[in-house]
Write a protein that holds these residues in place. Sequence first.
Motif, PDB file in Angstrom:
ATOM      1  N   SER A  72      40.081  51.846 -29.243  1.00  0.00           N
ATOM      2  CA  SER A  72      38.649  52.046 -28.933  1.00  0.00           C
ATOM      3  C   SER A  72      38.556  52.143 -27.306  1.00  0.00           C
ATOM      4  N   ASP A  73      37.573  52.907 -26.756  1.00  0.00           N
ATOM      5  CA  ASP A  73      37.132  53.166 -25.448  1.00  0.00           C
ATOM      6  C   ASP A  73      36.646  51.878 -24.627  1.00  0.00           C
ATOM      7  N   THR A 307      40.269  52.611 -16.850  1.00  0.00           N
ATOM      8  CA  THR A 307      38.940  52.228 -17.451  1.00  0.00           C
ATOM      9  C   THR A 307      38.948  50.723 -17.920  1.00  0.00           C
ATOM     10  N   ASP A 315      45.550  53.745 -22.248  1.00  0.00           N
ATOM     11  CA  ASP A 315      44.607  54.439 -21.356  1.00  0.00           C
ATOM     12  C   ASP A 315      45.042  54.808 -19.893  1.00  0.00           C
TER      13      ASP A 315
END
Length: 461
Positions: A72-73, A307, A315
């Motif tokens: 997931s972001d 992030t 990431d």
Amino acid sequence: MRTLNTLLIISFLLGSQLAAQQQASPQGNATFIETKAQRDRRMSWWREARFGMFIHWGLYAVPAGEYNGKRSDRIGEWIMEWANIPRADYEKFAGQFNPVKFDAKEWVRIAKDAGMKYIVITSKHHDGFAMYGSKVSKYNIVDATPYRRDPIRELAAEAKKQGLKFCFYYSILDWHYPAAYVDAPGKVPTAGNRTTKLTPGGKEEYVKYMKEQLRELITKYDPAVLWFDGEWQDWWSEADGQELYHYVRTLKPDIIINNRVGRGRQGMQGMSKTDQEYAGDFGTPEQQIPANGLPGVDWESCMTMNTTWGFKFYDDKWKSSEVIIRNLIDIASKGGNYLLNVGPTAEGLIPAPSVERLAAVGKWMKLNGASIYGTTASPFSTQLEFGRATSKPGLVYLHIFDWPTDGTLRVPAWGKAVTKAYLLTTPARSLKFNKRADGVTLQLPAQAVDPIATVVVLETK
Ligand code: JFZ
């Protein structure tokens, strides 16, 4: 009446430490009585420090951003929420959490060499897992993991040894507490969620639990700051926040507490609302820097280097050292602190890209730290075109981001006369300057000394 009684008890307990004058500033505390001088004394180390390390470390470092092949972001420490993981399944990460490479001395060295003056570590995040040896819940690193050790005890001792202040993050939102449940479409009732509900009577029980954990944290590790979070629940009120603020200050009168203890915070912008007094000593902008500082308001911007707060192995959206150093300067020029995050792995290592960037910040701070520590906000009424400024009594520091192509730096007037100018790294060599109606011009060397930020010192009278 209850408030009056509490105040009387507190005044009695703390005796002369408290005077009978209510603090009435936007950052004042509706809950604790102290004079401005007392507050200034309590806040002084924190205001001078300007730069701290945030550490998000917990069970979420085990999945490290991936669950059942799903990535997931979203932020890593919220995986129990975005992957909809039931409590019983999330608990299994504890059995896999064995940070044998954890080295308290090395973590503190990394922070100290970066120029950081304090460390704020997650004692318990939204997942409810205690990263210290808690006696009030078995859901903790000593009792529930193969590691069987308390890394927080080692980190607290090491921070003190190396001269850094040691502080705790603590989440009011708790996805593991039995009385808490999720009521949201598509959501497992025991998964994580932005908001939880509490069973009838659950709140009283849970507040008691939090207070017992906070008592453990304060009496065992003597933290300098308590950094609350997860306060945006509809079952948590400003009155609850004030009561908790009061409780923590009673346990340790000189402790500093952020504004996420109560309901005063204005979203991610983070400063406290000003329509009334709210609990908390400082504002908490998140992933952002306010456009302007506010005189007399204490605040701290917390930010990630990539992030995510909690470790995600994929990431790689890292900020450059230049961005990080300029953020630190920008924040200092507005009178705030910079709380810069690292997300260690489940093995206990701070990721190498973070370590590299922190070393670069440290290299800059070693030469230029005088222009950050113990400074106050820029004295200029508008933001400087070429960079930023900070000040100390009789001194202004100019941080040049954009070096003038003609070698002439135009500095607007701010009501003080310059008596001397020099580069911070070469104080024996004065720079030529000319006074003008609209300010002062300085003759700089042809090239920037440091392309990230070269610091000019102005002595003033
Ligand atoms: C909070 C935490 O949720 C996050 O995991 C991290 O610890 C950060 C420093 O603080 O961030 C927020 C705060 C508010 C919301 C979401 C994340 N919110 O209101 O949805």
